[in-house]
Design an enzyme around this catalytic site. Sequence first.
Site, mmCIF file in Angstrom:
data_model
loop_
_atom_site.group_PDB
_atom_site.id
_atom_site.type_symbol
_atom_site.label_atom_id
_atom_site.label_comp_id
_atom_site.label_asym_id
_atom_site.label_seq_id
_atom_site.Cartn_x
_atom_site.Cartn_y
_atom_site.Cartn_z
ATOM 1 N N SER A 44 33.148 -9.222 -73.551
ATOM 2 C CA SER A 44 33.132 -9.038 -72.100
ATOM 3 C C SER A 44 32.986 -10.341 -71.317
ATOM 4 O O SER A 44 33.237 -10.367 -70.124
ATOM 5 C CB SER A 44 32.023 -8.067 -71.689
ATOM 6 O OG SER A 44 30.754 -8.649 -71.852
ATOM 7 N N LYS A 87 25.956 -11.142 -68.562
ATOM 8 C CA LYS A 87 26.973 -11.134 -67.502
ATOM 9 C C LYS A 87 26.711 -12.284 -66.539
ATOM 10 O O LYS A 87 25.648 -12.896 -66.526
ATOM 11 C CB LYS A 87 26.956 -9.820 -66.713
ATOM 12 C CG LYS A 87 27.077 -8.553 -67.536
ATOM 13 C CD LYS A 87 28.451 -8.322 -68.079
ATOM 14 C CE LYS A 87 28.474 -7.012 -68.877
ATOM 15 N NZ LYS A 87 29.550 -6.919 -69.784
#
Length: 186
Positions: A44, A87
């Site tokens: 990701s 993230k």
Amino acid sequence: MAKSTTKEKGNGFLDVIVTILVALGVAFLLRTFVVGVYEVPSGSMLETIQEGDLLLGEKVSLNWESPKAGDIVTFDSPREPGTTLVKRVIAAGGQTVDLRDGNVYVDGVQLDESSYTLGKPSYSLSDQAGSAGITYPYTVPDGCIWVMGDNRTNSLDSRYFGAVRVSSVTSKILCIYWPISDVKGL
């Protein structure tokens, strides 16, 4: 030359045991309050962070400052308790995030993310089954951050699960330390 007595040998053994226990205690305190070590299980954050990279994060600065836009952070997953996610922070509490034509806007200003998204479009994930159903423009609640993976076409992030509470942030990533070929500061 003096002979060692049994008592002196016993003291030497005790010294070794105490030294080991102190070292383990210091290591535990460092891992709990100062640094965290994380392995990246997914893609990701490609191309910034590769699947399988080992990351070093610091925890101390979170005691006096909240993560800011651009920081790469770890946090407890809002959807999977016990899972840590990695993230990039895009916006903080009070800021407005908008997704238009594959671009991200914060407070009406388009972000230049070409250096870490490789030009991949940023679309809403609100239509995916199980998502939080976010509508845009979206104002990030106070005490929260908006996070997104750099691999925008393959990341379940705030577009999917909503804003993340600052209190669930566990560290700010400092660097990739393994494998050697990927070592760099972040």
